[in-house]
Design a protein around this motif. Structure first.
Motif, short mmCIF file in Angstrom:
data_model
loop_
_atom_site.label_atom_id
_atom_site.label_comp_id
_atom_site.label_asym_id
_atom_site.label_seq_id
_atom_site.Cartn_x
_atom_site.Cartn_y
_atom_site.Cartn_z
N TYR A 80 0.84 -1.21 0.00
CA TYR A 80 0.00 0.00 0.00
C TYR A 80 0.87 1.25 0.00
O TYR A 80 0.96 1.96 1.01
N PRO A 81 1.54 1.55 -1.10
CA PRO A 81 2.48 2.68 -1.13
C PRO A 81 1.84 4.05 -0.90
O PRO A 81 2.52 4.98 -0.48
N LYS A 82 0.54 4.18 -1.14
CA LYS A 82 -0.11 5.48 -0.99
C LYS A 82 -0.65 5.72 0.41
O LYS A 82 -1.07 6.83 0.74
N LEU A 83 -0.65 4.69 1.25
CA LEU A 83 -1.19 4.84 2.61
C LEU A 83 -0.09 5.23 3.59
O LEU A 83 1.07 4.91 3.39
N ASP A 84 -0.50 5.90 4.65
CA ASP A 84 0.45 6.30 5.68
C ASP A 84 -0.27 6.39 7.02
O ASP A 84 -1.49 6.59 7.06
N GLY A 85 0.44 6.26 8.10
CA GLY A 85 -0.09 6.47 9.44
C GLY A 85 -1.31 5.65 9.78
O GLY A 85 -1.28 4.43 9.74
N ARG A 86 -2.40 6.34 10.11
CA ARG A 86 -3.64 5.67 10.53
C ARG A 86 -4.24 4.81 9.42
O ARG A 86 -4.85 3.78 9.69
N GLU A 87 -4.07 5.22 8.17
CA GLU A 87 -4.57 4.41 7.06
C GLU A 87 -3.82 3.09 6.97
O GLU A 87 -4.39 2.05 6.70
N LEU A 88 -2.52 3.14 7.22
CA LEU A 88 -1.71 1.93 7.23
C LEU A 88 -2.10 1.03 8.40
O LEU A 88 -2.12 -0.19 8.28
N GLN A 89 -2.43 1.64 9.54
CA GLN A 89 -2.90 0.88 10.69
C GLN A 89 -4.22 0.17 10.34
O GLN A 89 -4.42 -0.99 10.71
N ALA A 90 -5.10 0.84 9.62
CA ALA A 90 -6.37 0.23 9.21
C ALA A 90 -6.12 -0.97 8.28
O ALA A 90 -6.80 -1.99 8.39
N ALA A 91 -5.13 -0.85 7.39
CA ALA A 91 -4.78 -1.97 6.51
C ALA A 91 -4.22 -3.13 7.33
O ALA A 91 -4.58 -4.29 7.10
N TRP A 92 -3.35 -2.82 8.29
CA TRP A 92 -2.78 -3.84 9.18
C TRP A 92 -3.91 -4.56 9.92
O TRP A 92 -3.95 -5.79 9.97
N ALA A 93 -4.85 -3.80 10.47
CA ALA A 93 -5.97 -4.37 11.22
C ALA A 93 -6.85 -5.23 10.31
O ALA A 93 -7.33 -6.29 10.73
N ALA A 94 -7.06 -4.80 9.07
CA ALA A 94 -7.87 -5.58 8.13
C ALA A 94 -7.20 -6.90 7.81
O ALA A 94 -7.87 -7.94 7.67
N HIS A 95 -5.89 -6.91 7.68
CA HIS A 95 -5.16 -8.15 7.43
C HIS A 95 -5.28 -9.09 8.62
O HIS A 95 -5.41 -10.31 8.44
N ILE A 96 -5.24 -8.56 9.82
CA ILE A 96 -5.39 -9.42 11.00
C ILE A 96 -6.80 -9.99 11.04
O ILE A 96 -6.99 -11.18 11.31
N GLU A 97 -7.79 -9.17 10.73
CA GLU A 97 -9.17 -9.65 10.70
C GLU A 97 -9.33 -10.77 9.66
O GLU A 97 -9.99 -11.78 9.91
N ASP A 98 -8.72 -10.60 8.50
CA ASP A 98 -8.78 -11.62 7.46
C ASP A 98 -8.05 -12.90 7.90
O ASP A 98 -8.57 -13.99 7.75
N GLY A 99 -6.87 -12.74 8.46
CA GLY A 99 -6.06 -13.90 8.84
C GLY A 99 -6.58 -14.66 10.04
O GLY A 99 -6.43 -15.88 10.12
N ILE A 100 -7.22 -13.96 10.97
CA ILE A 100 -7.71 -14.64 12.18
C ILE A 100 -8.89 -15.55 11.86
O ILE A 100 -9.16 -16.51 12.58
N ALA A 101 -9.56 -15.30 10.76
CA ALA A 101 -10.71 -16.13 10.37
C ALA A 101 -10.32 -17.60 10.24
O ALA A 101 -11.11 -18.48 10.60
N SER A 102 -9.12 -17.87 9.78
CA SER A 102 -8.69 -19.26 9.62
C SER A 102 -8.07 -19.84 10.88
O SER A 102 -7.79 -21.03 10.95
N LEU A 103 -7.86 -19.02 11.90
CA LEU A 103 -7.21 -19.48 13.14
C LEU A 103 -8.14 -19.54 14.34
O LEU A 103 -7.89 -20.29 15.28
N ARG A 104 -9.20 -18.77 14.34
CA ARG A 104 -9.99 -18.53 15.54
C ARG A 104 -10.71 -19.74 16.12
O ARG A 104 -11.06 -19.74 17.28
N ASN A 105 -10.93 -20.78 15.35
CA ASN A 105 -11.71 -21.91 15.84
C ASN A 105 -10.88 -23.08 16.35
O ASN A 105 -11.43 -24.11 16.70
N HIS A 106 -9.58 -22.91 16.41
CA HIS A 106 -8.73 -24.00 16.91
C HIS A 106 -8.87 -24.12 18.42
O HIS A 106 -8.89 -23.12 19.14
N LYS A 107 -8.97 -25.34 18.89
CA LYS A 107 -9.24 -25.59 20.30
C LYS A 107 -8.00 -25.88 21.14
O LYS A 107 -8.06 -25.90 22.36
N ASN A 108 -6.87 -26.12 20.49
CA ASN A 108 -5.63 -26.33 21.24
C ASN A 108 -4.43 -25.97 20.39
O ASN A 108 -4.55 -25.79 19.17
#
Length: 116
Positions: A80-108
């Motif tokens: 995301y070369p055009k993003l900076d600061g808070r916008e970059l944080q929003a991108a980081w947070a969106a990636h975590i939201e996307d990635g946690i979807a495949s991890l959140r249901n593990h029981k151990n």
């Protein structure tokens, strides 16, 4: 680059805490795993997908990113070369939201490790 204090949205934060209760992996470490899984999967953030970052777990950048700080910030700037600061944080947070979807249901921890 990313701001010094960062947070996620409340739903993702709850998923990270739930994962910690099952696996023992702290939210900051599981957030790192989720971020890189999302990057590897090809997910791309768009500003129209931005959600409110209203979680109560506000940590400094070093705590969230740890030893992956430099590579995380560089990946975000390359992607995301055009993003900076808070916008970059929003991108980081969106990636975590996307990635946690495949991890959140593990029981151990063994189940989680086998899925990675």
């Amino acid at each position: 680059m990313l701001p010094n204090r960062m947070q996620l949205n409340k739903t993702v934060e709850e998923q990270l805490k739930r994962l910690k209760s099952f696996t023992g992996i702290t939210p900051n470490v599981s957030a790192r795993i989720a971020f890189f899984r999302s990057i590897e999967s090809g997910f791309r953030y768009t500003e129209s997908e931005a959600t409110k970052l209203d979680g109560s777990l506000v940590l400094d950048k070093i705590t969230w990113l740890g030893d992956t700080q430099l590579i995380t910030e560089q990946l975000l700037k390359l992607t995301y070369p055009k993003l900076d600061g808070r916008e970059l944080q929003a991108a980081w947070a969106a990636h975590i939201e996307d990635g946690i979807a495949s991890l959140r249901n593990h029981k151990n921890i063994l189940e989680l490790v086998n899925s990675i």
